[in-house]
Design a protein around this motif. Structure first.
Motif, mmCIF file in Angstrom:
data_model
loop_
_atom_site.group_PDB
_atom_site.id
_atom_site.type_symbol
_atom_site.label_atom_id
_atom_site.label_comp_id
_atom_site.label_asym_id
_atom_site.label_seq_id
_atom_site.Cartn_x
_atom_site.Cartn_y
_atom_site.Cartn_z
ATOM 1 N N LEU A 88 0.822 -1.211 0.000
ATOM 2 C CA LEU A 88 0.000 0.000 0.000
ATOM 3 C C LEU A 88 0.860 1.267 0.000
ATOM 4 O O LEU A 88 0.570 2.206 -0.737
ATOM 5 N N VAL A 89 1.917 1.262 0.841
ATOM 6 C CA VAL A 89 2.606 2.548 1.032
ATOM 7 C C VAL A 89 3.936 2.696 0.314
ATOM 8 O O VAL A 89 4.455 3.805 0.249
ATOM 9 N N SER A 90 4.493 1.594 -0.222
ATOM 10 C CA SER A 90 5.793 1.787 -0.868
ATOM 11 C C SER A 90 5.605 2.253 -2.299
ATOM 12 O O SER A 90 5.746 1.506 -3.250
ATOM 13 N N ARG A 156 -1.114 16.886 -10.114
ATOM 14 C CA ARG A 156 -0.246 17.607 -11.027
ATOM 15 C C ARG A 156 1.036 18.015 -10.314
ATOM 16 O O ARG A 156 2.105 18.047 -10.897
ATOM 17 N N LEU A 157 0.899 18.284 -9.018
ATOM 18 C CA LEU A 157 2.069 18.648 -8.238
ATOM 19 C C LEU A 157 2.864 17.397 -7.888
ATOM 20 O O LEU A 157 4.079 17.374 -7.926
ATOM 21 N N LEU A 158 2.154 16.344 -7.532
ATOM 22 C CA LEU A 158 2.800 15.102 -7.124
ATOM 23 C C LEU A 158 2.252 13.992 -8.008
ATOM 24 O O LEU A 158 1.083 13.656 -7.919
ATOM 25 N N GLU A 159 3.100 13.426 -8.849
ATOM 26 C CA GLU A 159 2.613 12.355 -9.714
ATOM 27 C C GLU A 159 3.032 11.013 -9.125
ATOM 28 O O GLU A 159 4.204 10.751 -8.909
ATOM 29 N N LEU A 160 2.051 10.155 -8.837
ATOM 30 C CA LEU A 160 2.361 8.864 -8.241
ATOM 31 C C LEU A 160 2.750 7.880 -9.332
ATOM 32 O O LEU A 160 2.228 7.934 -10.437
ATOM 33 N N SER A 161 3.662 6.958 -8.981
ATOM 34 C CA SER A 161 4.021 5.926 -9.948
ATOM 35 C C SER A 161 2.805 5.030 -10.193
ATOM 36 O O SER A 161 1.878 4.985 -9.386
ATOM 37 N N SER A 162 2.811 4.299 -11.280
ATOM 38 C CA SER A 162 1.579 3.680 -11.755
ATOM 39 C C SER A 162 1.045 2.601 -10.822
ATOM 40 O O SER A 162 -0.149 2.345 -10.780
ATOM 41 N N ASP A 163 1.939 1.934 -10.028
ATOM 42 C CA ASP A 163 1.411 0.892 -9.153
ATOM 43 C C ASP A 163 0.832 1.479 -7.872
ATOM 44 O O ASP A 163 0.416 0.758 -6.984
ATOM 45 N N GLY A 164 0.796 2.797 -7.760
ATOM 46 C CA GLY A 164 0.262 3.420 -6.563
ATOM 47 C C GLY A 164 -1.199 3.791 -6.688
ATOM 48 O O GLY A 164 -1.615 4.837 -6.218
ATOM 49 N N ASP A 165 -1.984 2.897 -7.309
ATOM 50 C CA ASP A 165 -3.377 3.240 -7.567
ATOM 51 C C ASP A 165 -4.157 3.558 -6.298
ATOM 52 O O ASP A 165 -4.960 4.473 -6.273
ATOM 53 N N TYR A 166 -3.899 2.760 -5.249
ATOM 54 C CA TYR A 166 -4.668 2.972 -4.025
ATOM 55 C C TYR A 166 -4.286 4.286 -3.357
ATOM 56 O O TYR A 166 -5.127 5.012 -2.860
ATOM 57 N N MET A 167 -2.970 4.573 -3.363
ATOM 58 C CA MET A 167 -2.508 5.833 -2.791
ATOM 59 C C MET A 167 -3.046 7.019 -3.588
ATOM 60 O O MET A 167 -3.446 8.033 -3.041
ATOM 61 N N ARG A 168 -3.033 6.848 -4.911
ATOM 62 C CA ARG A 168 -3.556 7.913 -5.767
ATOM 63 C C ARG A 168 -5.014 8.187 -5.415
ATOM 64 O O ARG A 168 -5.432 9.338 -5.249
ATOM 65 N N GLN A 358 -7.890 -9.362 3.274
ATOM 66 C CA GLN A 358 -6.657 -8.956 3.944
ATOM 67 C C GLN A 358 -6.199 -7.586 3.479
ATOM 68 O O GLN A 358 -5.865 -6.722 4.290
ATOM 69 N N PHE A 359 -6.223 -7.369 2.173
ATOM 70 C CA PHE A 359 -5.786 -6.062 1.693
ATOM 71 C C PHE A 359 -6.798 -4.991 2.093
ATOM 72 O O PHE A 359 -6.432 -3.856 2.411
ATOM 73 N N GLY A 360 -8.091 -5.362 2.093
ATOM 74 C CA GLY A 360 -9.120 -4.427 2.556
ATOM 75 C C GLY A 360 -8.880 -4.007 3.993
ATOM 76 O O GLY A 360 -9.075 -2.848 4.356
ATOM 77 N N SER A 361 -8.422 -4.956 4.835
ATOM 78 C CA SER A 361 -8.113 -4.624 6.228
ATOM 79 C C SER A 361 -6.977 -3.623 6.305
ATOM 80 O O SER A 361 -7.009 -2.686 7.104
ATOM 81 N N VAL A 362 -5.953 -3.817 5.474
ATOM 82 C CA VAL A 362 -4.839 -2.867 5.447
ATOM 83 C C VAL A 362 -5.354 -1.486 5.065
ATOM 84 O O VAL A 362 -5.030 -0.478 5.706
#
Lengths: 389, 277
Positions: A88-90, A156-168, A358-362
């Motif tokens: 989730l966070v890396s 636009r200020l902070l672009e997340l890498s593509s695997d960061g969908d949840y963070m985005r 499990q991921f939902g719990s995280v």
């Protein structure tokens, strides 16, 4: 508690009073904790225990599948692991300032915001320039998230890498929640000011009229906005019939804009209350004195009213922000594909398409952590503005 | 004249006019959705959209003949009454020591009690889902589970209503009762209870209004029989189903308004009585 008061009058009245106070103030430990016990047991079983379970799930100590073999088939964790958390966070964030691009782990960004939050909450204890620090910290905190609903300027200020969908999705939800809470506060302040100072004795009745819609069905208020903003809704059919537009305005429904409008609408009545209460605590004689001494109304507002109502305003902001950030009913009904929020993605891990408990719990614990952190950091504002809350 | 001059201090005459206009627009927008729903409940079309297609009351009839809607409403009312009764009772028991006695760890207990208010309901919902499905005994889902989950969130509301009222009652009334030989229970029944009945009713109504409108937790915890908000939520996702939902919704809104104003009226009546004594 059942001690009778028919004891013979003690010779020293002072002693009698102290015994009486002891009986009424202290009660017996058994009765005191006996009365508190049902609530504590209930909260333990139905609040703390579920959180403990969600923690077990989030680190792989519990799983959805009944057997280990099925679990590994479904890609579930079987033993203790922090892998889902790091999933989730890396995430790397590309910060794009004018003429400057660099990658930062999202954790560092998180720590940066945390420091800003602490600064914003504590800096006014510093003498002289402390209040300026508070202001600057708040502006820095809010600035990346404050958008006019059309765009998503944090990304636009902070672009997340593509695997960061949840963070985005999380930052998008923060942006939307932030925009709607700031808008709601900006609408509620004049309303509360009007109620507190301009309507005389009937102000409590008017306050009730303002708050009453908050107590009616949330779902229906959301749905009614569909009728107003929809393609054949009030605004579009109105504008078409007077000939201003030929095609319905599509950004009105199933977009971030819709979600922000509806969230703002849903919470404004409620936060009029803490802001109103804050205005009520202002002693008018202070304002009169200020004006007698030559201050303008604006100066009187800025120097006297504003510091008094500031905690109420922060509390009001949080009262909207906290429920909005985890919202999933509103985006599902009026958000369409553009207006999706973190809460929807979270819910879909349990009852919908994604289905990964499990991921939902995280995801749940992450959201809970952010909200609780915000609450504890600003608890004194909540206490001041929320009437004991 | 005195009031005018004090208003003059905080706002200029023109500012007041501007603010009044703002307030009027605000109220109109605030009540527009509700008014629209009432209008559309009489609409003779199949989708809630403009232009209106004539007035009819047939959807009211349809709604009340629908077995599903009646069952969902019944479930909701049962859950709501149960949750409100349990929450009010537990909150009443907890409020007394919190208001009157030196409880060790009072701050911690208050914090624990209030925290469910700031926890996102979606998190509360999924965590209870995990507990009920995978916890000890695997109790499963259903209406009673929704009811107890609602109690957790209704308790802080009820305590926030009851605790200040109990704290505001003059201690000397109780002391007088004890001195005249009343037991603890008698003191509560004969001295405290009459003074806090309005707050108890108010706490009950607020808990009920909360429960009957709660959809997130209910949607995670419902099994075969859904509550009304969950039924409504699943229906609102499909435009063709909505027209039969609006009439019941309209009636629910009216009931909510009546309950909200009723709770407030009772609370004020209690305030006046307390001041009178």
């Amino acid at each position: 508690m059942a001690v009778s008061a028919k004891t013979p009058a003690p010779p020293v009245p002072k002693r009698q009073r102290s015994r009486r106070e002891q009986r009424n103030d202290g009660g017996t430990a058994v009765s005191t904790y006996g009365l508190l016990a049902p609530m504590l047991i209930l909260l333990g079983v139905l609040f703390l225990a579920p959180l403990y379970y969600i923690f077990l799930f989030s680190v792989g100590l519990k799983r959805f599948s009944p057997t280990d073999a099925l679990a590994s088939l479904n890609g579930e964790l079987n033993s203790f692991s922090t892998g889902l958390w790091s999933k989730l966070v890396s995430v790397d964030v590309t910060v794009m300032l004018p003429g400057l691009n660099f990658n930062v782990p999202v954790l560092l960004i998180g720590i940066f915001f945390l420091v800003l939050l602490v600064a914003a909450v504590t800096a006014n204890r510093i003498p002289e320039y402390g209040n300026w620090l508070v202001g600057i910290a708040f502006v820095l905190l809010l600035a990346p998230f404050l958008t006019i609903p059309a765009g998503n300027n944090l990304l636009r200020l902070l672009e997340l890498s593509s695997d960061g969908d949840y963070m985005r999705l999380f930052f998008k939800s923060v942006t939307m929640a932030m925009t709607s809470s700031v808008t709601a506060v900006l609408i509620a302040i004049p309303v509360a000011y009007f109620l507190a100072f301009c309507v005389g004795k009937s102000k409590y009745t008017w306050l009730l009229i303002v708050i009453a819609p908050f107590l009616t069905s949330y779902l229906l208020r959301v749905f009614a906005w569909k009728v107003i903003l929809g393609d054949q809704g009030l605004i579009n059919s109105g504008l078409t019939s007077i000939g201003l537009i030929d095609e319905p305005l599509t950004f009105l429904i199933y977009s971030q804009f819709t979600v922000i409008v509806v969230l703002t609408y849903a919470w404004v009545p409620f936060i009029c209350l803490p802001i109103f209460l804050a205005f009520e605590t202002i002693d008018r004689r202070l304002l009169e004195a200020a004006m007698d001494l030559g201050a303008t109304r604006l100066q009187a507002f800025r120097k006297i009213s504003l510091p008094i109502i500031a905690p109420g305003i922060v509390a009001a902001f949080l009262f909207v922000f906290i429920p909005s950030i985890g919202e999933y009913i509103t985006p599902t009904l009026v958000g369409g594909t553009q207006g999706t929020m973190y809460g929807q993605s979270l819910a879909s891990q349990f009852v919908g398409g994604a289905f990964n408990w499990q991921f939902g719990s995280v995801m749940s614990l992450f959201l809970l952590g952010v909200v609780l952190l915000l609450t504890f950091a600003t608890a004194r504002f909540l206490r001041a503005g929320g009437g004991g809350l | 004249m005195a009031r005018d001059s004090s208003t003059f201090v905080v706002i200029s005459p023109w500012g007041k006019r501007l603010l009044t206009a703002f307030f009027v627009v605000f109220l109109l927008v605030l009540y527009l959705p509700t008014v629209l729903l009432v209008i559309f409940s009489f609409n003779d079309g199949t989708v809630a959209a403009f232009p209106l297609e004539g007035l009819t009351t047939k959807y009211y009839g349809l709604a009340f003949n629908s077995e599903e809607i009646r069952k969902a409403l019944g479930a909701s009312i049962w859950v709501g009454l149960g949750a409100a009764a349990i929450a009010t009772l537990i909150a009443l028991m907890a409020s007394y020591p919190l208001a009157r006695r030196n409880v060790r760890g009072k701050a911690l207990i208050s914090a624990l009690m209030l925290v469910p208010l700031v926890v996102p309901t979606v998190v509360l919902g999924v965590s209870l889902l995990l507990l009920f499905q995978k916890g000890p005994g695997q109790v499963g889902l259903g209406l009673t589970r929704i009811m107890v989950a609602h109690v957790v969130i209704a308790i802080p509301f009820a305590v926030l209503i009851l605790l200040p009222r109990i704290a505001s009652i003059d201690r000397r009334l109780e002391e007088a009762a004890y001195d005249l030989g009343a037991t603890g229970l008698q003191t509560f029944r004969l001295v405290m209870l009459p003074l806090i009945v309005p707050s108890i009713i108010s706490a009950f109504l607020i808990s009920f209004v909360f429960s009957i409108d709660e959809v997130v937790i209910a949607s995670f915890l419902s099994s075969d029989q859904v509550t009304y908000p969950v039924y409504l939520y699943s229906g609102l996702k499909f435009p063709e189903k909505t027209q039969t939902l609006i009439p019941v919704a309209t009636i629910m809104i009216v009931i909510s308004f009546v309950l909200a104003f009723g709770a407030e009226a009772i609370r004020r009546y209690g305030d006046r009585r307390l001041v009178g004594k």
